[in-house]
Write a protein that holds these residues in place. Structure first.
Motif, PDB file in Angstrom:
ATOM      1  N   SER A  68      24.679  55.306  21.139  1.00  0.00           N
ATOM      2  CA  SER A  68      25.093  56.704  21.103  1.00  0.00           C
ATOM      3  C   SER A  68      26.562  56.836  21.459  1.00  0.00           C
ATOM      4  O   SER A  68      27.169  55.914  22.025  1.00  0.00           O
ATOM      5  N   GLY A  69      27.128  57.993  21.129  1.00  0.00           N
ATOM      6  CA  GLY A  69      28.526  58.245  21.434  1.00  0.00           C
ATOM      7  C   GLY A  69      28.855  59.717  21.269  1.00  0.00           C
ATOM      8  O   GLY A  69      28.085  60.489  20.678  1.00  0.00           O
ATOM      9  N   PHE A  70      30.023  60.119  21.789  1.00  0.00           N
ATOM     10  CA  PHE A  70      30.465  61.512  21.741  1.00  0.00           C
ATOM     11  C   PHE A  70      31.836  61.607  21.077  1.00  0.00           C
ATOM     12  O   PHE A  70      32.616  60.655  21.095  1.00  0.00           O
ATOM     13  N   ALA A  71      32.119  62.793  20.513  1.00  0.00           N
ATOM     14  CA  ALA A  71      33.437  63.092  19.967  1.00  0.00           C
ATOM     15  C   ALA A  71      33.728  64.570  20.170  1.00  0.00           C
ATOM     16  O   ALA A  71      32.812  65.391  20.321  1.00  0.00           O
ATOM     17  N   GLY A  72      35.005  64.921  20.174  1.00  0.00           N
ATOM     18  CA  GLY A  72      35.403  66.318  20.275  1.00  0.00           C
ATOM     19  C   GLY A  72      35.650  66.927  18.904  1.00  0.00           C
ATOM     20  O   GLY A  72      35.997  66.226  17.946  1.00  0.00           O
ATOM     21  N   ILE A  73      35.447  68.236  18.784  1.00  0.00           N
ATOM     22  CA  ILE A  73      35.635  68.973  17.531  1.00  0.00           C
ATOM     23  C   ILE A  73      36.580  70.138  17.776  1.00  0.00           C
ATOM     24  O   ILE A  73      36.432  70.887  18.751  1.00  0.00           O
ATOM     25  N   LEU A  74      37.551  70.323  16.895  1.00  0.00           N
ATOM     26  CA  LEU A  74      38.464  71.456  16.941  1.00  0.00           C
ATOM     27  C   LEU A  74      38.560  72.058  15.547  1.00  0.00           C
ATOM     28  O   LEU A  74      38.734  71.339  14.559  1.00  0.00           O
ATOM     29  N   VAL A 106      26.295  49.639  20.111  1.00  0.00           N
ATOM     30  CA  VAL A 106      24.927  49.516  19.611  1.00  0.00           C
ATOM     31  C   VAL A 106      24.246  48.318  20.277  1.00  0.00           C
ATOM     32  O   VAL A 106      24.737  47.195  20.200  1.00  0.00           O
ATOM     33  N   THR A 107      23.115  48.578  20.912  1.00  0.00           N
ATOM     34  CA  THR A 107      22.345  47.532  21.594  1.00  0.00           C
ATOM     35  C   THR A 107      21.176  47.101  20.725  1.00  0.00           C
ATOM     36  O   THR A 107      20.409  47.948  20.257  1.00  0.00           O
ATOM     37  N   THR A 108      21.044  45.811  20.500  1.00  0.00           N
ATOM     38  CA  THR A 108      19.949  45.259  19.707  1.00  0.00           C
ATOM     39  C   THR A 108      19.003  44.488  20.626  1.00  0.00           C
ATOM     40  O   THR A 108      19.452  43.649  21.420  1.00  0.00           O
ATOM     41  N   LEU A 109      17.707  44.763  20.507  1.00  0.00           N
ATOM     42  CA  LEU A 109      16.689  44.127  21.341  1.00  0.00           C
ATOM     43  C   LEU A 109      15.683  43.391  20.476  1.00  0.00           C
ATOM     44  O   LEU A 109      15.232  43.908  19.449  1.00  0.00           O
ATOM     45  N   GLU A 166      19.021  36.154  20.495  1.00  0.00           N
ATOM     46  CA  GLU A 166      19.162  36.590  21.873  1.00  0.00           C
ATOM     47  C   GLU A 166      18.226  37.764  22.132  1.00  0.00           C
ATOM     48  O   GLU A 166      17.939  38.563  21.252  1.00  0.00           O
ATOM     49  N   ALA A 167      17.776  37.881  23.362  1.00  0.00           N
ATOM     50  CA  ALA A 167      16.887  38.979  23.709  1.00  0.00           C
ATOM     51  C   ALA A 167      17.610  40.319  23.653  1.00  0.00           C
ATOM     52  O   ALA A 167      17.006  41.353  23.405  1.00  0.00           O
ATOM     53  N   LYS A 168      18.953  40.275  23.872  1.00  0.00           N
ATOM     54  CA  LYS A 168      19.732  41.513  23.869  1.00  0.00           C
ATOM     55  C   LYS A 168      21.169  41.200  23.460  1.00  0.00           C
ATOM     56  O   LYS A 168      21.749  40.212  23.904  1.00  0.00           O
ATOM     57  N   SER A 169      21.753  42.038  22.589  1.00  0.00           N
ATOM     58  CA  SER A 169      23.155  41.905  22.207  1.00  0.00           C
ATOM     59  C   SER A 169      23.741  43.288  21.984  1.00  0.00           C
ATOM     60  O   SER A 169      23.020  44.255  21.710  1.00  0.00           O
ATOM     61  N   ILE A 170      25.068  43.390  22.114  1.00  0.00           N
ATOM     62  CA  ILE A 170      25.761  44.676  21.977  1.00  0.00           C
ATOM     63  C   ILE A 170      26.937  44.514  21.017  1.00  0.00           C
ATOM     64  O   ILE A 170      27.731  43.586  21.151  1.00  0.00           O
ATOM     65  N   ASN A 171      27.038  45.429  20.033  1.00  0.00           N
ATOM     66  CA  ASN A 171      28.135  45.422  19.066  1.00  0.00           C
ATOM     67  C   ASN A 171      28.644  46.839  18.870  1.00  0.00           C
ATOM     68  O   ASN A 171      27.928  47.823  19.086  1.00  0.00           O
ATOM     69  N   ARG A 172      29.903  46.950  18.427  1.00  0.00           N
ATOM     70  CA  ARG A 172      30.497  48.253  18.161  1.00  0.00           C
ATOM     71  C   ARG A 172      30.175  48.713  16.745  1.00  0.00           C
ATOM     72  O   ARG A 172      30.108  47.915  15.817  1.00  0.00           O
TER      73      ARG A 172
END
Length: 438
Positions: free
Chosen positions: A235-241, A265-268, A278-284
Motif C-alpha cells: 500500500s501507499g499514499f499520494a497527495g492530490i491538488l 510490495v510484500t510477497t509471502l 524465500e518465505a518473504k520478500s519485499i520489492n518496490r
C-alpha cells in the motif's frame, strides 16, 4: 532445485500490472471516460476522479455513481517460430464515485479497481523461452552448479534449460481511493485538496517440470512436478491538488496533480513443494507522479468540445528489479493527448465520442514479455440517458489499439538461436455507469 530458477519465472508476474487484460495504467475507470477519453475538465461524477476541483461547477447537492467495465483482449507473443495467441475476458472492474456541492465547499470520493491484470499461460509459451538466458546465468552463479558437477569458478556449466507441462495463473490488482475537499475561491475559480490511498494485492500459482542442459552431459537433472503458490500485498499514499478555472461562461480549464505513490510490495510463500523461494520478500512498485490538464468549451446549447492531456513522471518512480533488470534507469516518461465531442441530441440524451493517444515511456531496450507498455490509440463512443432528474445510465464502448512492439532480449542458448519477441495486443472495453442525484 535452485531458488532463483523458478522464482525468476514466477515473481515477475506479481511485480507489475502491465501484463494481460489491463487498462492503461490508472487512466480509464468509468463509462463516461470510455465514451470520450477526455474527462479531465469534467464537472459531473467523473470529476471525483479526474477533476476534483470541478465539483464546485457541477450539480448542487449529493450524487453517487456505480460503474463497471468489462475488458475483452487479445495478446500475441512471437519469438522465433514459437507463437502464442492469448485471449481473455475481465468482466468485473468496479468503481464507485460520489460528490457533494454546497454553496462554497464540497467533497469528492472515488474508490475501485484502477489497474491490474490476469495472466494464464500453459505449455511451451514464448514468455518462458525469453527468460531461459536469465535462468541459465542464475544457475551458473549459484551453489547449485557445484552440486550438478561444475567447478563453480564462473564457467558456464549449464548452457540451456527447458520447461515442460507448464501452467501459470497469476492475478494482481490495484485498488485506489481518492478522497478530499474542494472550495470555491471566487465565482470563476475553485481548488481541491485530497489524498490517494493505493492498495495492491496479487496471487500466483505455478507448476511444471524443469530440465537443465550441459554440452557434455546433454539434458539431465530434471525436476518434475514443481508446485509454487504465493501471495502479495502492499500500500501507499499520494497527495492530490486540483484547480478549476472558468475565464468565460463557455470555457473551463482544469488542472490535477498527484504526487509519487511509493509502494513496498510484500510477497509471502503459500506453498512450495521444491523449497525454492524465500518465505518473504519485499520489492518496490511505485505509481509515478502525474499532472493532468483538461479543457472544455461549450460551443452552443447542443455541442461542446473537450481536450485532455496528462504527463506521467516515470523517471521519478522506482519499479524494482525483475529477472535481474530494473527498468527504473531506462524508462522514459509517459504522456497522453486527446480530443472529445459531446452533443445533447434530446433533452434527456447526451452522446459522446473521442480519441486519445498514449505515448509509452517503454522502449525495446527495457521492454520484455513480462513487463511492457506500448503506444496506443484509444477510440470510444457512448450515450448517457436521464430517466428522471434523479437517475441516469451511461453505456459506452472503447477500443484500445496498440501497434506491434519488440524486445531487445535476444537470449541465445545452446539449443535455441537468438530471437527477439514481438508483442501485439488489442482490447475492447464495454462500460456501464448508473448515477443517482439526490
Amino acid at each position: 532445485m535452485n531458488k532463483t530458477l523458478t522464482l525468476a519465472l514466477s515473481m515477475l508476474f506479481l511485480s507489475d500490472p502491465a501484463l494481460a487484460l489491463k487498462l492503461n495504467r490508472y487512466t480509464g475507470v468509468s463509462a463516461e471516460f470510455a465514451a470520450s477519453q477526455n474527462t479531465n475538465a469534467s464537472t459531473t461524477l467523473d470529476a471525483a476522479y479526474y477533476n476534483p476541483a470541478g465539483v464546485m461547477f457541477g450539480r448542487d447537492g449529493f450524487a453517487i455513481r456505480v460503474t463497471d467495465q468489462a475488458t475483452f483482449g487479445t495478446v500475441s507473443f512471437q519469438r522465433g517460430d514459437n507463437i502464442a495467441n492469448d485471449f481473455g475476458v475481465s468482466a468485473i472492474s468496479p468503481m464507485i464515485m460520489a460528490t457533494y456541492k454546497g454553496d462554497d465547499w464540497g467533497f469528492f470520493l472515488s474508490s475501485g479497481l484502477v489497474g491490474g491484470g490476469v495472466t494464464r499461460f500453459s505449455g511451451e509459451h514464448p514468455v518462458f523461452d525469453e527468460n531461459r538466458r536469465y535462468v541459465i546465468d542464475s544457475i551458473n552463479q549459484s551453489d547449485l552448479v557445484t552440486e550438478l558437477g561444475g567447478s563453480g569458478d564462473g564457467e558456464e556449466f549449464i548452457s540451456d534449460v527447458r520447461f515442460a507441462n507448464n501452467s501459470l495463473k497469476a492475478l494482481n490488482a490495484f485498488i485506489g481511493t481518492n478522497v478530499g475537499a474542494t472550495y470555491l475561491l471566487s465565482e470563476d475559480l475553485s481548488v481541491a485538496v485530497g489524498v490517494k490511498f493505493m492498495y495492491t494485492f496479487g496471487s500466483l500459482n505455478l507448476g511444471g517440470d524443469i530440465e537443465v542442459f550441459n554440452n557434455v552431459l546433454d539434458w539431465f537433472q530434471e525436476e518434475k512436478g514443481v508446485v509454487l503458490s504465493a501471495e502479495q500485498s502492499g500500500s501507499g499514499f499520494a497527495g492530490i491538488l486540483g484547480v478549476h478555472y472558468t475565464p468565460t461562461e463557455n470555457l473551463s480549464i482544469a488542472l490535477r496533480a498527484e504526487t509519487l505513490t511509493k509502494i513496498n510490495v510484500t510477497t509471502l510463500e503459500v506453498e512450495d513443494t521444491a523449497d525454492i523461494i524465500e518465505a518473504k520478500s519485499i520489492n518496490r512498485s511505485d505509481i509515478a507522479p502525474t499532472i493532468a490538464l483538461g479543457i472544455n468549451y461549450q460551443i452552443n446549447d447542443t455541442w461542446s468540445i473537450q481536450s485532455s492531456s496528462a504527463y506521467y513522471f516515470n523517471t521519478m518512480a522506482e519499479y524494482g528489479p525483475l529477472l535481474g533488470f530494473d527498468v527504473s534507469d531506462g524508462i522514459k516518461d509517459d504522456w497522453e493527448l486527446g480530443l472529445g465531442l459531446t452533443a445533447w441530441s434530446t433533452e434527456n440524451l447526451k452522446l459522446s465520442s473521442g480519441v486519445l493517444f498514449f505515448k509509452s515511456g517503454f522502449n525495446d531496450a527495457i521492454r520484455t514479455s513480462n513487463r511492457f507498455s506500448m503506444d496506443a490509440l484509444f477510440v470510444g463512443a457512448g450515450a448517457e440517458y436521464f430517466f428522471s432528474e434523479h437517475w441516469s445510465v451511461t453505456t459506452s464502448a472503447m477500443g484500445m489499439l496498440y501497434g506491434d512492439a519488440q524486445t531487445d532480449l535476444a537470449g541465445e542458448t545452446a539449443t535455441m538461436p537468438a530471437a527477439r519477441t514481438t508483442i501485439d495486443q488489442d482490447y475492447l472495453v464495454l462500460a456501464l455507469d448508473i448515477t443517482y442525484y439526490l
